[in-house]
Write an enzyme that holds these catalytic residues in place. Structure first.
Site, PDB file in Angstrom:
ATOM      1  N   ASP A  10       0.462  31.520  10.859  1.00  0.00           N
ATOM      2  CA  ASP A  10      -0.553  31.139   9.878  1.00  0.00           C
ATOM      3  C   ASP A  10      -1.695  32.160   9.971  1.00  0.00           C
ATOM      4  O   ASP A  10      -1.757  32.951  10.923  1.00  0.00           O
ATOM      5  CB  ASP A  10      -1.084  29.729  10.212  1.00  0.00           C
ATOM      6  N   SER A  11      -2.612  32.077   8.995  1.00  0.00           N
ATOM      7  CA  SER A  11      -3.785  32.951   9.034  1.00  0.00           C
ATOM      8  C   SER A  11      -4.728  32.567  10.175  1.00  0.00           C
ATOM      9  O   SER A  11      -5.628  33.327  10.517  1.00  0.00           O
ATOM     10  CB  SER A  11      -4.540  32.841   7.714  1.00  0.00           C
ATOM     11  N   CYS A  73       1.644  28.720   6.325  1.00  0.00           N
ATOM     12  CA  CYS A  73       0.383  28.999   5.633  1.00  0.00           C
ATOM     13  C   CYS A  73       0.701  29.019   4.150  1.00  0.00           C
ATOM     14  O   CYS A  73       1.601  29.748   3.707  1.00  0.00           O
ATOM     15  CB  CYS A  73      -0.147  30.360   6.080  1.00  0.00           C
ATOM     16  N   GLU A 152     -11.965  25.666  10.457  1.00  0.00           N
ATOM     17  CA  GLU A 152     -11.866  26.746  11.446  1.00  0.00           C
ATOM     18  C   GLU A 152     -13.121  26.790  12.334  1.00  0.00           C
ATOM     19  O   GLU A 152     -13.079  27.309  13.430  1.00  0.00           O
ATOM     20  CB  GLU A 152     -11.622  28.077  10.725  1.00  0.00           C
ATOM     21  N   CYS A 184      -3.012  23.353   1.982  1.00  0.00           N
ATOM     22  CA  CYS A 184      -3.519  24.329   2.939  1.00  0.00           C
ATOM     23  C   CYS A 184      -3.293  23.680   4.299  1.00  0.00           C
ATOM     24  O   CYS A 184      -3.633  22.509   4.488  1.00  0.00           O
ATOM     25  CB  CYS A 184      -5.004  24.583   2.685  1.00  0.00           C
ATOM     26  N   HIS A 186      -4.753  23.831   6.920  1.00  0.00           N
ATOM     27  CA  HIS A 186      -5.971  23.399   7.617  1.00  0.00           C
ATOM     28  C   HIS A 186      -6.404  21.987   7.215  1.00  0.00           C
ATOM     29  O   HIS A 186      -7.086  21.304   7.969  1.00  0.00           O
ATOM     30  CB  HIS A 186      -7.126  24.353   7.302  1.00  0.00           C
TER      31      HIS A 186
END
Ligand code: DGL
Length: 272
Positions: A10-11, A73, A152, A184, A186
């Protein structure tokens, strides 16, 4: 039988929500996870830049002898999954198709909302994937550019994130959806805040569970499950700060993280 590890990336830390599900459904598998935290976020970047990162990470994972790759991601799946599948011999899956399938199965009024980064939403990947399963489902996509940033930096609840969620989701709530894809990786960590804003009648869909399910099916059908006696484990690799990864990553993973290996960019130098 194939005892090599599965590569997941993932990023940043969001893909660990997928790792958590994979370890639940495939407890015997070894996993190498790469979080590209030094280049987070991918969402505002253009397609060709994201593709460059994805190919670099896949080369790194292949160098580490993985048997299967999960692009955990949405932004990277939207920009590069198809191209990567065409280019590499190894099986690769993303998170968009599994999330789309789960939403089509969940919706009763056949109207679904999707929230994601700018890269994911402007790609049109979710409406495309949903309509390829059920062309009659109406899709309302919405970009939430800075929502992953809250996650994040570990701001999962509180007035600031609540205000942002309300501001973003207002138009979707008026659209009469009954299911909302968290497009997403996240966003599952914001489920509590998102739920409190949209209410209990809107079902939140995370692709993590469905992606892990698809991975399990793939490995089973290809007779590629791990069958040795070694203790299963995951190796966590980050392009950014290991300590932040360890502390915040534990929330995504739902368990303590003992160690994180930091690798410097570009990864190209590590595979030659
Ligand atoms: N985890 C990424 C995704 O699923 C979002 C964060 C980013 O902008 O890099 O799209």
């Amino acid at each position: 039988m194939d005892n090599r590890p599965i590569g997941i990336f993932d990023s940043g830390l969001g893909g660990l929500t997928v790792v958590k599900e994979v370890t639940k459904q495939l407890p015997n598998e070894e996993i190498i996870y790469f979080g590209d935290t030094a280049r987070f976020p991918y969402g505002p970047r253009n397609t060709s830049e994201i593709r460059g990162f994805v190919f670099e990470i896949i080369d790194y994972l292949l160098y580490n002898n993985v048997k299967f790759i999960v692009i955990a991601c949405n932004s990277a799946s939207a920009a590069a999954l198809e191209m990567a599948q065409q280019y590499y011999d190894i099986p690769i899956i993303g998170v968009i198709e599994p999330g789309a399938r789960a939403a089509v199965q969940a919706t009763r009024c056949r109207r679904v909302g999707v929230i994601g980064t700018q890269a994911t939403i402007s790609s049109g990947s979710y409406p495309g994937a949903i309509k390829s399963i059920d062309a009659g489902v109406k899709v309302n996509p919405l970009a939430c550019p800075d929502l992953a940033d809250f996650v994040e930096r570990n701001e999962l609840t509180g007035p600031r994130v609540e205000k942002a969620v309300k501001w973003y989701l207002e138009p979707l709530m008026r659209a009469g959806i009954d299911s909302l894809i968290l497009g997403c990786t996240h966003y599952p960590l914001l489920s509590e805040t998102i739920s409190s804003v949209v209410g209990k009648d809107i079902k939140l869909i995370s692709s993590a569970e469905e992606t892990a399910h698809e991975l399990k099916e793939f490995l089973t059908r290809k007779d590629s499950l791990r069958e040795d006696e070694l203790t299963p484990a995951f190796k966590l690799v980050s392009s950014g700060d290991e300590n932040t990864f360890r502390k915040l990553g534990a929330k995504f993973l739902g368990q303590q993280i003992e160690s994180v290996e930091r690798v410097s960019l570009p990864l190209k130098e590590r595979v030659e």
